[in-house]
Design an enzyme around this catalytic site. Structure first.
Site, PDB file in Angstrom:
ATOM      1  N   ASP A  57       0.837  -1.197   0.000  1.00  0.00           N
ATOM      2  CA  ASP A  57       0.000   0.000   0.000  1.00  0.00           C
ATOM      3  C   ASP A  57       0.877   1.255   0.000  1.00  0.00           C
ATOM      4  OD1 ASP A  57      -1.989   1.864   0.265  1.00  0.00           O
ATOM      5  OD2 ASP A  57      -2.511   1.335   2.348  1.00  0.00           O
ATOM      6  N   LYS A  71       1.589   7.958   1.015  1.00  0.00           N
ATOM      7  CA  LYS A  71       2.065   7.864   2.399  1.00  0.00           C
ATOM      8  C   LYS A  71       3.396   8.604   2.540  1.00  0.00           C
ATOM      9  CE  LYS A  71      -0.187   3.485   3.521  1.00  0.00           C
ATOM     10  NZ  LYS A  71      -1.090   4.040   4.549  1.00  0.00           N
ATOM     11  N   ASP A  81      -5.699   6.429  -0.272  1.00  0.00           N
ATOM     12  CA  ASP A  81      -5.083   5.597   0.763  1.00  0.00           C
ATOM     13  C   ASP A  81      -6.142   4.845   1.572  1.00  0.00           C
ATOM     14  OD1 ASP A  81      -3.062   4.475   2.185  1.00  0.00           O
ATOM     15  OD2 ASP A  81      -2.601   6.244   3.404  1.00  0.00           O
ATOM     16  N   GLU A 132      -7.983   2.576   0.595  1.00  0.00           N
ATOM     17  CA  GLU A 132      -8.240   1.593  -0.478  1.00  0.00           C
ATOM     18  C   GLU A 132      -8.787   0.280   0.045  1.00  0.00           C
ATOM     19  OE1 GLU A 132      -5.444   1.839   1.044  1.00  0.00           O
ATOM     20  OE2 GLU A 132      -4.984  -0.275   1.397  1.00  0.00           O
ATOM     21  N   ARG A 175     -11.106  -0.441   2.229  1.00  0.00           N
ATOM     22  CA  ARG A 175     -12.568  -0.530   2.253  1.00  0.00           C
ATOM     23  C   ARG A 175     -13.136  -0.684   0.843  1.00  0.00           C
ATOM     24  NH1 ARG A 175     -12.680   5.149   5.228  1.00  0.00           N
ATOM     25  NH2 ARG A 175     -10.596   4.351   5.700  1.00  0.00           N
TER      26      ARG A 175
HETATM   27  N1  BES Z   1      -3.075   0.077   5.184  1.00  0.00           N
HETATM   28  C1  BES Z   1      -3.468   1.272   5.804  1.00  0.00           C
HETATM   29  C2  BES Z   1      -3.710   1.129   7.304  1.00  0.00           C
HETATM   30  C3  BES Z   1      -2.536   0.751   8.157  1.00  0.00           C
HETATM   31  C4  BES Z   1      -1.872   1.723   8.876  1.00  0.00           C
HETATM   32  C5  BES Z   1      -2.141  -0.549   8.278  1.00  0.00           C
HETATM   33  C6  BES Z   1      -0.818   1.380   9.676  1.00  0.00           C
HETATM   34  C7  BES Z   1      -1.069  -0.904   9.081  1.00  0.00           C
HETATM   35  C8  BES Z   1      -0.419   0.067   9.794  1.00  0.00           C
HETATM   36  C9  BES Z   1      -4.753   1.799   5.180  1.00  0.00           C
HETATM   37  O1  BES Z   1      -4.980   1.473   3.859  1.00  0.00           O
HETATM   38  C10 BES Z   1      -4.686   3.295   5.272  1.00  0.00           C
HETATM   39  O2  BES Z   1      -3.819   3.846   4.692  1.00  0.00           O
HETATM   40  N2  BES Z   1      -5.609   3.886   6.012  1.00  0.00           N
HETATM   41  C11 BES Z   1      -5.640   5.291   6.191  1.00  0.00           C
HETATM   42  C12 BES Z   1      -7.074   5.741   6.002  1.00  0.00           C
HETATM   43  C13 BES Z   1      -7.225   7.220   5.927  1.00  0.00           C
HETATM   44  C14 BES Z   1      -6.644   7.711   4.632  1.00  0.00           C
HETATM   45  C15 BES Z   1      -8.675   7.585   5.999  1.00  0.00           C
HETATM   46  C16 BES Z   1      -5.180   5.616   7.602  1.00  0.00           C
HETATM   47  O3  BES Z   1      -5.539   4.881   8.516  1.00  0.00           O
HETATM   48  O4  BES Z   1      -4.459   6.570   7.789  1.00  0.00           O
HETATM   49 ZN    ZN Z   2      -4.083  -0.302   3.221  1.00  0.00          ZN
HETATM   50 ZN    ZN Z   3      -4.099   2.807   2.478  1.00  0.00          ZN
END
Ligand code: BES
Ligand code: ZN
Ligand code: ZN
Length: 501
Positions: free
Chosen positions: A270, A277, A347, A349, A351
């Site tokens: 990701d 990120k 990000d 993604e 869901r």
């Molecule tokens: N894969 C990430 C979540 C994640 C964060 C997994 C840390 C493992 C460790 C997910 O796809 C993500 O990026 N979520 C974002 C959502 C936001 C953009 C609403 C997040 O949690 O920051």
């Molecule tokens: Zn993710």
């Molecule tokens: Zn993500």
């Protein structure tokens, strides 16, 4: 690997022996008293002065210096008898195995010394074999030069007076299968994204299906397109790696009814996409398929133990990359369910891919849904690194998942799902849903989004972003992938009772 024996004798020639030691007042009893006698009261002395510790999870070792046939004795402190739980026992065994596993080839256990009023020899056997598999896990890695340990524990002799040998063997087999399935999940998560692509994950599932006689369906990109999985496809759009929708079916009942759908997020890497990120936040994102790994690990356990249940596992797998063709914030996409989604954050993604996977699981007849996903950083803010976040639209189904998680020693904690949260997910001005209504409580709105696709089907969501990996070694495993929720899912399936309609 595991051998069962009766009638333990100290004079037998043994490399090592393990004895459980409760904190008890008064004289030593049974085998301990015999041992003490062989050592002219010295064991009692060592216990009294604390050199052999009775405290919970403390491991002590003595050399017998030729006094008896056994060369080394390991004592596992179990604390007060009334305080010992299955989880503490499994952790204690874990700590022991970590300590001894490169010191002995073989070891003998006095298994009955690990039992109390609530926990019998069968429980102890399960805890022991599960801990053995979990605590000795090691990810091979890719170093040219491997450090080969001098010894590796591979033969465990279990002394017990428990009379039903078959029952005992079954307990050992179950515990070991749970440990092994978890280790498979750990392996998958530890493999980097360049080596575990969606296609490789599909190949893994195909091999698993062949081994356990599961029905398998792998959807390739053109089939995913014809089924209209626009949310899943959007995430894959910027990648040169083709996506895979992986489906495994296990039928343990005569009819395909009361089907449990296990859905796992399978993002092999990701980047965040255009909502990219940070350079530190992106490291470790090979683990974004921890949900898929838990589902595959659970399917392995299900394949081994063959419960009388019906299960369909659905894994949407792709990476989330950036390129000229990648999806962008502001895009509007159409999911398989027909619901349209305004993308506000690429990000978010997980869901999106889960939306189509949940719809597809229902397509395959799932009457109950449990999804597992490394979904949000928000769950880490809310619950920390030891607790998996949970959400549900059905408290009775949640109770069953909760019970399984408790027994598996994988704590979960429920987050709320109120109408106001649903409204936030439905607040797009130009589409049915939006994928990122803001950072406030974002673990909750992420779950709420998936709930829009579960609709009326009883559903539990498990957010393992904080628990899928460990930064430090722990009693039952090393730093890195934990394989979390593998055992919870498998136990949940094994014990599952259909809800009253
Ligand atoms: N894969 C990430 C979540 C994640 C964060 C997994 C840390 C493992 C460790 C997910 O796809 C993500 O990026 N979520 C974002 C959502 C936001 C953009 C609403 C997040 O949690 O920051
Ligand atoms: Zn993710
Ligand atoms: Zn993500």
């Amino acid at each position: 690997m595991f051998y069962l024996k009766k009638d333990f004798q100290f004079q037998e020639n043994q490399e090592g022996l393990v004895i459980g030691l409760f904190e008890r007042s008064g004289k030593l009893e049974g085998t301990l008293a015999e041992l003490d006698h062989e050592f002219n009261g010295y064991i009692h002395e060592l216990i009294k002065n604390g050199e052999i510790s009775v405290k919970e999870k403390n491991i002590s070792k003595i050399h017998t210096l030729g006094k008896i046939g056994t060369k080394t004795i390991w004592f596992v402190g179990l604390g007060k008898e009334k305080n010992l739980t299955f989880e503490k026992l499994r952790d204690s065994f874990g700590r022991l195995f970590k300590e001894i596993h490169h010191k002995h080839w073989e070891i003998a256990f006095l298994l009955d010394s690990f039992t109390n009023e609530k926990m019998d020899t069968l429980d102890a056997a399960h805890a022991m074999s599960e801990a053995y598999a979990l605590a000795t896990y090691h990810f091979q890695g890719y170093k040219q030069k491997q450090n080969e340990p001098e010894k590796s524990l591979s033969e465990l002799t279990i002394y017990t007076d428990y009379c039903d040998q078959e029952e005992l063997e079954a307990s050992i087999t179950v515990g070991y299968a749970f440990g092994k399935g978890t280790n498979s999940a750990r392996n998958l998560v530890n493999i980097p994204g360049n080596l575990l692509t969606a296609e490789e994950m599909a190949n893994y599932a195909i091999d698993l299906a062949a081994k356990y006689d599961f029905e398998v369906e792998i959807l390739e990109k053109d089939e995913i397109e014809s089924l209209g999985m626009g949310a899943f496809l959007a995430v894959n759009q910027g990648s040169t790696e083709p996506p895979r929708m992986i489906v495994l079916k296990y039928q343990g009942k005569e009819l395909w009814e009361d089907v449990i759908g296990l859905v796992g997020k399978g993002i092999t890497f990701d980047t965040g996409g255009y909502s990219i990120k940070t350079k530190s936040g992106i490291v470790g994102m090979k683990t974004d398929m921890g949900g898929a790994a838990a589902v595959l690990g659970a399917m392995e356990i299900i394949g081994e133990l063959k419960p009388e249940q019906n299960v369909v596992a659905v894994i949407p797998s792709t990476d989330n990359m950036i390129s000229g063709s990648a999806f962008k914030p502001d895009d509007v996409i159409t999911s398989m369910s027909g619901k349209t989604i305004e993308v506000l954050n690429t990000d978010a993604e997980g869901r999106l891919v889960l939306a189509d996977a949940v719809t597809y699981a229902k397509h395959h007849g799932a009457n109950y849904l449990v999804d597992v996903a490394t979904l949000t950083g928000g769950v880490i803010t809310a619950l920390g690194l030891h607790t998996t976040g949970a959400m549900t639209n059905n408290e009775c189904l949640y109770e069953q998942v909760l019970e399984a998680s408790f027994e598996a020693g994988e704590p979960i904690w429920q987050l709320p799902l109120f109408e106001k949260d649903k409204e936030r997910v439905r607040s797009s001005k130009i589409a049915d849903l939006n994928n990122s209504p803001g950072r406030e409580g974002h673990a909750i709105v992420a779950g709420a989004f998936i709930g829009e696709f579960a609709e009326e089907t009883p559903w539990v969501h498990l957010d393992i972003a904080g628990t899928a990996t460990a930064s430090k070694d722990y009693d039952l495993g090393p730093a890195g992938a934990t394989g979390v929720m593998t055992r919870t899912l498998a136990l949940f399936v094994e014990r599952f009772e259909p809800l009253e309609k």
